[in-house]
Scaffold this motif. Structure first.
Motif, PDB file in Angstrom:
ATOM      1  N   ARG A 155       0.851  -1.190   0.000  1.00 50.78           N
ATOM      2  CA  ARG A 155       0.000   0.000   0.000  1.00 50.78           C
ATOM      3  C   ARG A 155       0.884   1.237   0.000  1.00 50.78           C
ATOM      4  NH1 ARG A 155      -5.180   1.376   0.704  1.00 50.78           N
ATOM      5  NH2 ARG A 155      -5.744   3.279   1.848  1.00 50.78           N
ATOM      6  N   MET A 156       0.784   2.023  -1.069  1.00 58.66           N
ATOM      7  CA  MET A 156       1.558   3.246  -1.207  1.00 58.66           C
ATOM      8  C   MET A 156       0.614   4.435  -1.321  1.00 58.66           C
ATOM      9  SD  MET A 156       4.828   2.394  -1.274  1.00 58.66           S
ATOM     10  CE  MET A 156       5.631   3.799  -2.064  1.00 58.66           C
ATOM     11  N   CYS A 157       0.984   5.533  -0.716  1.00 64.67           N
ATOM     12  CA  CYS A 157       0.176   6.756  -0.759  1.00 64.67           C
ATOM     13  C   CYS A 157       0.851   7.767  -1.671  1.00 64.67           C
ATOM     14  CB  CYS A 157      -0.018   7.326   0.639  1.00 64.67           C
ATOM     15  SG  CYS A 157      -1.040   6.275   1.701  1.00 64.67           S
ATOM     16  N   ASP A 159       1.280  11.294  -3.248  1.00 64.54           N
ATOM     17  CA  ASP A 159       0.949  12.656  -2.819  1.00 64.54           C
ATOM     18  C   ASP A 159       0.779  13.631  -3.977  1.00 64.54           C
ATOM     19  OD1 ASP A 159       3.640  12.543  -3.465  1.00 64.54           O
ATOM     20  OD2 ASP A 159       4.315  12.769  -1.396  1.00 64.54           O
ATOM     21  N   GLY A 174      -3.496   9.696  -3.762  1.00 56.64           N
ATOM     22  CA  GLY A 174      -4.323   8.842  -2.921  1.00 56.64           C
ATOM     23  C   GLY A 174      -3.606   7.556  -2.571  1.00 56.64           C
ATOM     24  N   CYS A 175      -4.051   6.911  -1.508  1.00 57.50           N
ATOM     25  CA  CYS A 175      -3.463   5.647  -1.086  1.00 57.50           C
ATOM     26  C   CYS A 175      -4.035   4.509  -1.920  1.00 57.50           C
ATOM     27  CB  CYS A 175      -3.733   5.403   0.408  1.00 57.50           C
ATOM     28  SG  CYS A 175      -2.930   6.611   1.492  1.00 57.50           S
ATOM     29  N   GLN A 176      -3.187   3.619  -2.371  1.00 54.25           N
ATOM     30  CA  GLN A 176      -3.615   2.558  -3.279  1.00 54.25           C
ATOM     31  C   GLN A 176      -2.704   1.345  -3.167  1.00 54.25           C
ATOM     32  OE1 GLN A 176      -2.369   4.400  -7.394  1.00 54.25           O
ATOM     33  NE2 GLN A 176      -2.713   6.016  -5.856  1.00 54.25           N
ATOM     34  N   GLN A 177      -3.240   0.191  -3.534  1.00 51.86           N
ATOM     35  CA  GLN A 177      -2.475  -1.050  -3.538  1.00 51.86           C
ATOM     36  C   GLN A 177      -1.701  -1.143  -4.846  1.00 51.86           C
ATOM     37  OE1 GLN A 177      -2.563  -2.739  -0.819  1.00 51.86           O
ATOM     38  NE2 GLN A 177      -1.627  -4.721  -1.239  1.00 51.86           N
ATOM     39  N   HIS A 203       9.948   8.504  -1.434  1.00 49.13           N
ATOM     40  CA  HIS A 203       9.117   7.409  -1.934  1.00 49.13           C
ATOM     41  C   HIS A 203       9.839   6.064  -1.810  1.00 49.13           C
ATOM     42  CE1 HIS A 203       6.970  10.591  -4.653  1.00 49.13           C
ATOM     43  NE2 HIS A 203       6.606  10.658  -3.377  1.00 49.13           N
ATOM     44  N   GLN A 206       9.567   5.078   1.734  1.00 47.55           N
ATOM     45  CA  GLN A 206       8.206   4.620   2.016  1.00 47.55           C
ATOM     46  C   GLN A 206       7.974   3.203   1.504  1.00 47.55           C
ATOM     47  OE1 GLN A 206       6.103   7.835   0.102  1.00 47.55           O
ATOM     48  NE2 GLN A 206       5.869   9.005   2.007  1.00 47.55           N
ATOM     49  N   ALA A 210       6.713   0.073   3.603  1.00 45.06           N
ATOM     50  CA  ALA A 210       5.506  -0.647   3.194  1.00 45.06           C
ATOM     51  C   ALA A 210       5.771  -2.143   3.076  1.00 45.06           C
ATOM     52  CB  ALA A 210       4.991  -0.090   1.863  1.00 45.06           C
TER      53      ALA A 210
END
Length: 312
Positions: A155-157, A159, A174-177, A203, A206, A210
């Motif tokens: 899951r990464m958001c 920006d 948005g946050c998404q798989q 990123h 992150q 994740a």
């Protein structure tokens, strides 16, 4: 007591399986290695990421990701210090290279890529920062695509909307798989982002967070088939230098580190064009960051410099 004993046995078994799966080599230059026989106190590890290091030609081999992982004593938190790939440094002579100023990711190329390139890169970092490392890892990020897919994605958001210069894929806010291909494509982007390469560094940090979080969610230890697949995939993507410490001891030392205890750190610096070439230049020698890492004062430095720190 019985449960604690079983947990330790399980971690040692897991460590033994990792130990037999990953390639172990001398990645650190002698000038960059900290000589020690235990894991007491703070730890500093060098992570070098690339998706081209196993190719046959040395031409174009530059490290895509350079991370200093600092773990304060106790192993309850960790700081991922991203070194800008365009940072202007003095690269020492080595492996046929005569030495001289260049971007830091060129040290990997000047060393010939792979093991020798990582050693020259580690020597360059040690000269720049004064930091000596407890170990290192060379990561083939193209191999991490399979690891992420085996974990069921991450899951990464996002920006800021960005279009991939590699695939044309558009990443919307948005946050998404994301599956492995999407995640690795996303964290490679730096153009059209407000912070450019600094955003790319965040990123990448992150993504590592994740992956750790997803590994915890999937309860790998209770699924031996999936665990074996992940271990094989990770092992095929890593070359490690444990500085003589058994890998299972390292896993035991870090097993209390939760994913939400990671902090992303950017090196205080700024872009600058010199002789029509775009570089990144340190702010006041890094504003005391490297001294804090050497002196185990990173938590205090982070509180005093929130501009350069991100809770991942």
């Amino acid at each position: 007591m019985l449960l604690a004993g079983l947990a330790v046995i399980g971690l040692r078994t897991l460590g033994d399986r990792y130990d037999r799966s990953v390639v172990k080599e001398q990645l650190l230059d002698p000038t960059a290695r900290r000589e020690r026989t235990d894991l007491d106190g703070s730890l500093n590890y060098l992570l070098v990421g690339t998706d081209r290091w196993q190719s046959g030609s040395a031409v174009g081999k530059r490290s895509d990701t350079i991370l200093i992982v600092h773990v304060p004593a106790g192993g309850r938190e960790a700081y991922l210090v991203s070194v800008p790939r365009d940072l202007l440094v003095a690269i020492p002579a080595g492996n046929g290279f005569g030495g001289g100023p260049d971007k830091i990711n060129a040290a990997y190329e000047h060393g010939g890529g792979g093991l020798a390139g990582t050693r020259l890169l580690s020597a360059t970092l040690a000269r720049l920062t004064g930091i000596r490392f407890d170990g290192a890892a060379l990561i083939d990020f193209s191999g991490f695509r399979k690891v992420i897919d085996l974990l069921g994605g991450v899951r990464m958001c996002v920006d800021t909307e960005v279009r991939s210069i590699h695939t044309g894929r558009v990443f919307h806010p948005g946050c998404q798989q994301m599956d492995g291909g999407q995640a690795l494509d996303y964290v490679r982007q730096r153009y059209d982002l407000p912070g450019g390469d600094y955003d790319r560094q965040t990123h990448q940090q992150q993504l590592l967070r994740a992956m750790l979080e997803r590994a915890g969610e999937t309860r790998l230890r209770t699924n031996p088939v999936k665990l074996d697949q992940v271990i094989r995939a990770v092992g095929g993507s890593l070359t490690v230098d444990t500085n003589g410490v058994p890998l299972e001891d390292l896993l035991l030392a870090l097993h209390d580190l939760p994913a939400d205890a990671l902090r992303g750190v950017q090196v205080p610096s700024h872009p600058q064009t010199i002789d029509q070439v775009s570089y990144v230049v340190l702010d006041n020698g890094g504003n005391g960051l490297f001294e804090a890492v050497r002196g185990t004062r990173v938590p205090e430095w982070a509180r005093a410099n929130p501009r350069w720190v991100t809770r991942l």
